[in-house]
Each structure stands twice: as structure tokens, then as C-alpha cells.
Design an enzyme around this catalytic site. Structure first.
Site, PDB file in Angstrom:
ATOM      1  N   GLU A 106       0.833  -1.199   0.000  1.00 26.54           N
ATOM      2  CA  GLU A 106       0.000   0.000   0.000  1.00 26.54           C
ATOM      3  C   GLU A 106       0.867   1.248   0.000  1.00 26.54           C
ATOM      4  OE1 GLU A 106      -1.212   2.122   3.732  1.00 26.54           O
ATOM      5  OE2 GLU A 106      -2.979   0.861   3.410  1.00 26.54           O
TER       6      GLU A 106
ATOM      7  N   ASP B 128      -5.168  -4.238  -2.830  1.00 22.44           N
ATOM      8  CA  ASP B 128      -5.136  -2.772  -2.994  1.00 22.44           C
ATOM      9  C   ASP B 128      -3.726  -2.292  -3.296  1.00 22.44           C
ATOM     10  OD1 ASP B 128      -4.218  -3.259  -0.338  1.00 22.44           O
ATOM     11  OD2 ASP B 128      -4.900  -1.270   0.309  1.00 22.44           O
TER      12      ASP B 128
END
Length: 337
Positions: free
Chosen positions: A57, A114
Site C-alpha cells: 500500500e 489494494d
């Protein structure tokens, strides 16, 4: 040239100059401060509120910011560190977490979709910005791996699972709606024209409409979806609209400006004055955080509530990695970075 046309040209040039002056300011102030605080010499971004661990991330967010700030040297450093420390050649994705305080540094080899999506998006943008096919090809490869290992059809939806392992229980799946990075999916579809990305965008927005929990009809950080499509707050996590779910309106508003699905977030945040907005709420009990939103969370609030003028590219002196990241991303989103 008529006086009116001359005036219009001067006005247009003035607006363009003002925008790029703001962008330069963001690079010279916020981006420079960000790098000095969170970027290690080897290209690792540290999470200063979490014992200086690193994760995909953080690398992905920072690679995006490097593209927005036209900083190719830093981009390459961030990407190279991730490739060296976290890349899994067997599946073409990245292990999600690196802990400098443990041995081995990468104890959990599962990915986080993500982080991989953010990196693929940054690579795609980098290929366009710097006219370098290496980045574009790497993005395409990462996109293909995400489709292969993280995307499933479930309960009539196209679903992005949070990781390769641990989230598909057959009788139900667990999703993190803050992993629905709508502007990235739109960019992937515009580049490849693969229907899966359009389907993810449509399914993601449809799923959000069912993640309306509690009095304020808000999603939780983690959500369990049953085989019949019903959804409820995930049983393994607190039932909070909190530090994960707060990213949902950022991504939603970035890709779908003015979406009616932004309404629950706006209505919830309107309940409190800007500077005393609780950092989170338990959507089932109504319990609120005893402390207020950090600058980064406030920036998302401002972005969502069309208060872009309140978002500064200048970071607070002691703000941590996550808050600083969200602040700069919100600034760029509001300026169509």
C-alpha cells in the site's frame, strides 16, 4: 484578434499557470516533506505509526505521488525496492508486508490487492507520463495477475478479493470495500478494454449500495458477503467505519464525481463541525472515537464535501505516514492530479 478573444486567452493562460504553480508548490513542499520523513535511502516507505513496517500500500501510494510530482528517480527507487523485497515470481504479485524488526522480514507472503492495484495504476500512469514501455508492460503483467488470482465471480458480482488466501470461505467471502480503487479500474479499462475492469467498477458500486449499516447507513472496514448476495459487517473485525473505509469516498468521488453514493458519507460528516469530526464510528453501536480526524482524514472529508480549498499540500509537522499520504492524495484528486 478581438479584444474578447485576447482577454479569454489571457484568462485561460492565467488559469493554467495558476494550476501548474499549485502543482509545483505541492512538489516543492508536501512531496519534499513526505520523502524526507517516510522514504528510506533504499526506496522503502515506512509506516511511522506502525513500528516502521512497510507494505505494498505504501509503495503504491508513493509511486502514484511520484508520478503526480513528475519525480521519475524516486519512482524507480520505490518500484525497485518493492521488486527486490516483496515480489513473488510464482504468481506475479507482491507480498503485502515487510517488517524490519522481524526475521524473516517477510513472514506473510499473502498479497494485498489494494497495494498491487495501486502499483499497477502508478506503473500505467508512469508509462504514459514518461513514455516508457517498461512501466506499461509491468502494469499489464500485474493487472493480469490480479485478474487471475484475486478476481472471482460471486453472488452475481465481479469481486476483487483482498488477498489470494484467507478471504474466500465458499459459503461467504470477506471483502474490504476500501480496496475498490475505482479510478485505477477505470484506467485499466481505458487502456486494455478488458470487460473485467468495467465489471469490477459496476459491481463495486452496486455492492457499496448494500453496505449500508446502522443509523448512518455507512460501510464498515471489512464486510462479509453471503452466497445469496446479502452483506453484513465482517465477523472478524470491529464494526467500524474507520481508517480503511474512509478511503471509499476518496476513490468513489475520484472516479465518479457527484455520485449519489457519496451521500451517506456527507450526511455523517455533516453531523460534526469540521475540526471536531470523530475519527471513526462503530456503525452498529453508535460509539464514536474520543479523538478527532487527522489532517489526512479531514482532507478526504473536504474532498467528499466539495471543500477542496481547505485541502493543503503542506503537511503538518508531526503527521504520520498514513495521514500525510491521504492528505496529498486528496489534494491531487481535488486538482485532477
Amino acid at each position: 484578434m478581438s479584444l474578447f478573444r485576447r482577454y479569454s486567452l489571457v484568462l485561460w493562460l492565467g488559469l493554467v499557470f495558476a494550476f501548474f504553480s499549485s502543482a509545483v508548490m505541492a512538489q516543492d513542499s508536501g512531496w519534499s516533506a513526505y520523502k524526507s520523513r517516510f522514504l528510506m535511502p533504499d526506496g522503502r516507505i515506512i509506516d511511522t505509526a506502525n513500528k516502521n513496517v512497510s507494505h505494498t500500500e505504501g509503495q503504491g501510494f508513493s509511486m502514484l505521488l511520484a508520478v503526480f510530482n513528475d519525480d521519475q528517480a524516486t519512482f524507480d527507487k520505490l518500484w525497485q525496492w518493492a521488486n527486490t523485497a516483496l515480489y513473488r515470481k510464482d504468481i506475479g504479485l507482491y507480498s503485502w508486508r515487510y517488517d524490519p524488526n522481524s526475521t524473516p522480514h517477510v513472514a506473510d507472503t499473502n498479497n494485498a490487492s489494494d497495494g498491487d492495484t495501486l502499483m499497477a495504476w502508478a506503473l500505467l500512469l508512469a508509462g504514459d507520463k514518461w513514455n516508457d514501455s517498461r512501466y506499461t508492460k509491468a502494469s499489464e503483467k500485474l493487472q493480469a495477475a490480479l485478474i487471475k488470482y484475486n478476481v472471482i465471480d460471486y453472488a452475481g458480482y465481479k469481486v476483487m478479493l483482498p488477498g489470494v488466501k484467507g478471504f474466500n470461505q465458499t459459503s461467504n467471502v470477506t471483502v474490504n470495500p476500501s480496496y475498490f480503487i475505482f479510478p485505477a479500474w477505470q484506467a485499466f479499462y481505458a487502456h486494455s478494454h478488458l470487460k473485467v475492469w468495467k465489471d469490477l467498477d459496476e459491481s463495486g458500486t452496486a455492492m457499496l449500495s448494500k453496505m449500508a449499516f446502522g443509523e448512518f447507513r455507512l460501510p464498515t472496514d471489512w464486510v462479509d458477503m453471503q452466497a445469496d448476495g446479502t452483506m453484513k459487517p465482517a465477523s472478524r473485525w470491529p464494526t467500524r467505519f474507520s481508517y480503511d473505509a474512509v478511503r471509499i469516498p476518496l476513490y468513489l468521488g475520484w472516479a465518479h464525481p457527484g455520485s449519489p453514493q457519496l451521500a451517506p458519507f456527507i450526511l455523517w460528516w455533516q453531523k460534526s463541525p469540521r475540526n471536531t469530526t470523530p475519527a471513526w464510528i462503530d456503525v452498529m453501536t453508535g460509539t464514536k472515537a474520543s479523538y478527532n480526524m487527522s489532517p489526512g482524514l479531514l482532507a478526504i472529508r473536504d474532498f467528499t464535501m466539495a471543500n477542496a480549498g481547505a485541502i493543503s499540500p503542506n503537511l503538518a509537522p508531526k503527521d504520520d505516514y498514513y495521514s500525510s499520504t491521504l492528505q496529498l492524495l486528496s489534494w491531487w484528486a481535488s486538482h485532477k492530479g
